[in-house]
Design an enzyme around this catalytic site. Structure first.
Site, PDB file in Angstrom:
ATOM      1  N   ASN A   1       0.804  -1.236   0.000  1.00 57.93           N
ATOM      2  CA  ASN A   1       0.000   0.000   0.000  1.00 57.93           C
ATOM      3  C   ASN A   1       0.832   1.279   0.000  1.00 57.93           C
ATOM      4  OD1 ASN A   1       0.729  -0.499   2.656  1.00 57.93           O
ATOM      5  ND2 ASN A   1      -1.068   0.510   3.483  1.00 57.93           N
TER       6      ASN A   1
ATOM      7  N   GLU B   1       4.412  -3.544  12.169  1.00 56.36           N
ATOM      8  CA  GLU B   1       3.372  -2.527  11.990  1.00 56.36           C
ATOM      9  C   GLU B   1       2.235  -3.186  11.237  1.00 56.36           C
ATOM     10  OE1 GLU B   1       3.020   0.204  13.402  1.00 56.36           O
ATOM     11  OE2 GLU B   1       5.062   0.473  14.164  1.00 56.36           O
TER      12      GLU B   1
ATOM     13  N   CYS C   1      -3.025   1.890   6.560  1.00 53.63           N
ATOM     14  CA  CYS C   1      -3.263   1.342   7.902  1.00 53.63           C
ATOM     15  C   CYS C   1      -3.758   2.425   8.840  1.00 53.63           C
ATOM     16  CB  CYS C   1      -2.021   0.648   8.439  1.00 53.63           C
ATOM     17  SG  CYS C   1      -0.557   1.633   8.253  1.00 53.63           S
TER      18      CYS C   1
END
Ligand code: ADP
Length: 498
Positions: free
Chosen positions: A164, A262, A296
């Site tokens: 992403n 993460e 995110c």
């Protein structure tokens, strides 16, 4: 409202990219390749990439292990010079690489170029950070003892990145790893390998010695898994799904590797009764829909004071319905496709399930296939009202352009609802009341907290990371990167006896 584009890309040369091992681009040992196609148009073939396996991972880790001593002994000033040069090289190519990013990832061209420019800033920041003080000088019980701490590199580190942010995330892991003297084996995400290749090309052109940075492309089980299990890899920095993060946690714990994770978020934006509605609307829509909701840090829950919930939801619906969804390379398009067909189908499946479970679908909810969008992974930007915060939709990350409104009565309930998820990455509040804003900052369980700005904003020179299930307590970027990519050495220097 919709942009279609006539593609001429099939006429462009399609390149085959290899792995980068010990300073050389080479095909996978098996000779196999995989394709990368644009999520906006399946006919647009972006490139072929090495489909690697254990043999290639072994070669890359060997190269990184052999280069580790030499690189550790270079001065931080020399390493900084390379990062600085890489930043300049990337800057001159930001438009071109940003375009490639958009083609392979699907975010808008503005976002693609913006992300590439962010990678430039990150390289530049770590060029500076490499030259900052890295230890501390302490008083000793013995007045003649020189007592201080220094920071040593870890050794060979594995960098595993998601699709992403295909250039910014590799940059914010690789730059500090190198700046602080580690050697790297980098596995880019299989859906976005072009950006990984470009970053490695640029760092190499800037003067990295052979073996210091190695790239191995391929799948999770063929490349990622053997890489994280290799005993010579002493640290793993990973950004990706919660499920993979949980697997890496076990593997790293078993063999004692240092680990940084993460992962996901279910990020709330709280809108209190006294908020500036126009500002809150713009920020909430951007937070939820930019990058097609695939950040995110994206906003997925708008937790809105009941006194204005109806009015706010109506305006949200108007704005979300008006978003221009189409080819992300096209001017004026505000939202591109999801990363691929499976992701689009998964998100539509989750939306249908949320509707069946009782949430009130106001906008979107399905695939977009008209106006040149039939060959891409397009999903309509979607808004739900009346979301039950404890429902699956209220709890789980969808990773798509889907926002749910949850009405609440006042700040206390808003914060309780915001905290009632297993994630804690980012959170926002919109209010003019300083006291309420400060109470929110104190009570919210999130690693990145915004007052009157969207959940997805993050600057490159400050720590980044989440609380609870979003992270592994360590932070990335800013000064925190040094904590992860180095280890402390405590040094006592006494004069020899007179
Ligand atoms: P995403 O949905 O963002 O792709 P994943 O966790 O599936 O999240 O993937 C993130 C990165 O981690 C990708 O580069 C992927 O290939 C890699 N990966 C996935 N599973 C594993 C694994 N078991 N071991 C190592 N790397 C993995």
């Amino acid at each position: 409202m919709v942009a279609a584009r006539t593609r001429t890309d099939s006429a462009e040369t399609v390149h085959t990219h290899g792995n980068f091992i010990n300073g050389e681009w080479r095909p996978a040992g098996s000779g196999s390749t995989f394709e990368n196609r644009s999520p906006a148009n399946d006919d647009d073939l972006v490139g072929h990439f090495a489909a690697s396996n254990l043999e290639d991972v072994n070669a890359a880790v060997t190269a990184a292990a052999e280069a580790a001593d030499g690189w550790r002994r270079t001065s931080a000033v020399a390493r900084a010079a390379i990062l600085h040069k890489a930043a300049n090289l990337l800057e001159t190519r930001a438009n071109e690489i940003g375009r490639e990013l958009t083609r392979e990832e699907g975010k808008t061209l503005k976002e693609g170029i913006g992300e590439t420019t962010r990678a430039v800033q990150i390289l530049r920041y770590f060029a500076g950070e490499a030259q900052q003080p890295s230890g501390e000088h302490y008083p000793s019980a013995n007045p003649l003892t020189l007592l201080y701490t220094a920071r040593d590199p870890l050794g060979v580190v594995a960098i595993i990145t998601p699709w992403n942010f295909p250039i910014a995330i590799p940059a914010w892991k690789i730059a500090p790893a190198l700046a602080f003297g580690n050697t790297v084996v980098f596995k880019p995400a299989s859906y976005t390998p072009v950006c990984g290749v470009r970053l490695v090309e640029i760092l190499t052109e800037a003067g990295l010695p052979p073996g210091v940075l190695n790239l191995v492309s391929g799948g999770a089980s063929d490349v990622g898994d053997p890489l994280v299990r290799d005993e010579r890899v002493v640290a793993i920095s990973f950004t990706g799904s919660n499920q993979t993060g949980a697997e890496l946690r076990k593997i790293a714990a078993e063999r004692g590797a240092k680990l940084q994770l993460e992962m996901g978020g279910k990020n709330p934006a709280i809108v209190l009764a006294d908020a500036d509605l126009e500002q809150a609307l713009g920020q909430v829509v951007n937070g939820a829909m930019m990058s097609t909701g695939q950040k995110c840090t994206a906003t997925s829950r708008a937790i809105v004071d009941r006194s204005l919930a109806d009015q706010f939801t109506t305006k949200l619906a108007e704005r979300i319905a008006a978003l221009n969804v189409g080819d992300p390379l096209e001017d004026g398009v505000q939202m591109g496709p999801l990363i691929n067909e499976q992701a689009a189908e998964r998100v539509v499946g989750e939306v249908t399930a949320a509707k069946d479970a009782g949430s009130d679908l106001l906008v979107g909810g399905g695939r977009l296939t008209d106006n040149g969008r039939g060959n891409g992974a397009f999903v309509a930007p979607t808004l739900f009202a009346g979301v039950d915060p404890s429902s699956r939709f209220g709890q789980e990350e969808l990773f798509g352009p889907v926002l749910g409104v949850i009405p609440v009565d006042g700040l206390d309930e808003a914060v309780a609802v915001a905290n009632q998820v297993r994630f804690g990455l980012s959170a926002s509040i919109f209010t003019r009341d300083l006291g309420k804003a400060l109470r929110f900052v104190q009570e919210i369980q999130a690693g990145i907290v915004h007052v009157n700005s969207e959940t997805a904003g993050a600057e490159p020179h400050v720590p980044f990371g989440g609380m609870k299930g979003s992270s592994s307590y360590s932070r990335e970027q800013g000064k925190s990167a040094r904590e992860f990519f180095t280890q402390v050495k405590t040094v006592y220097v006494d004069p020899p006896p007179a």
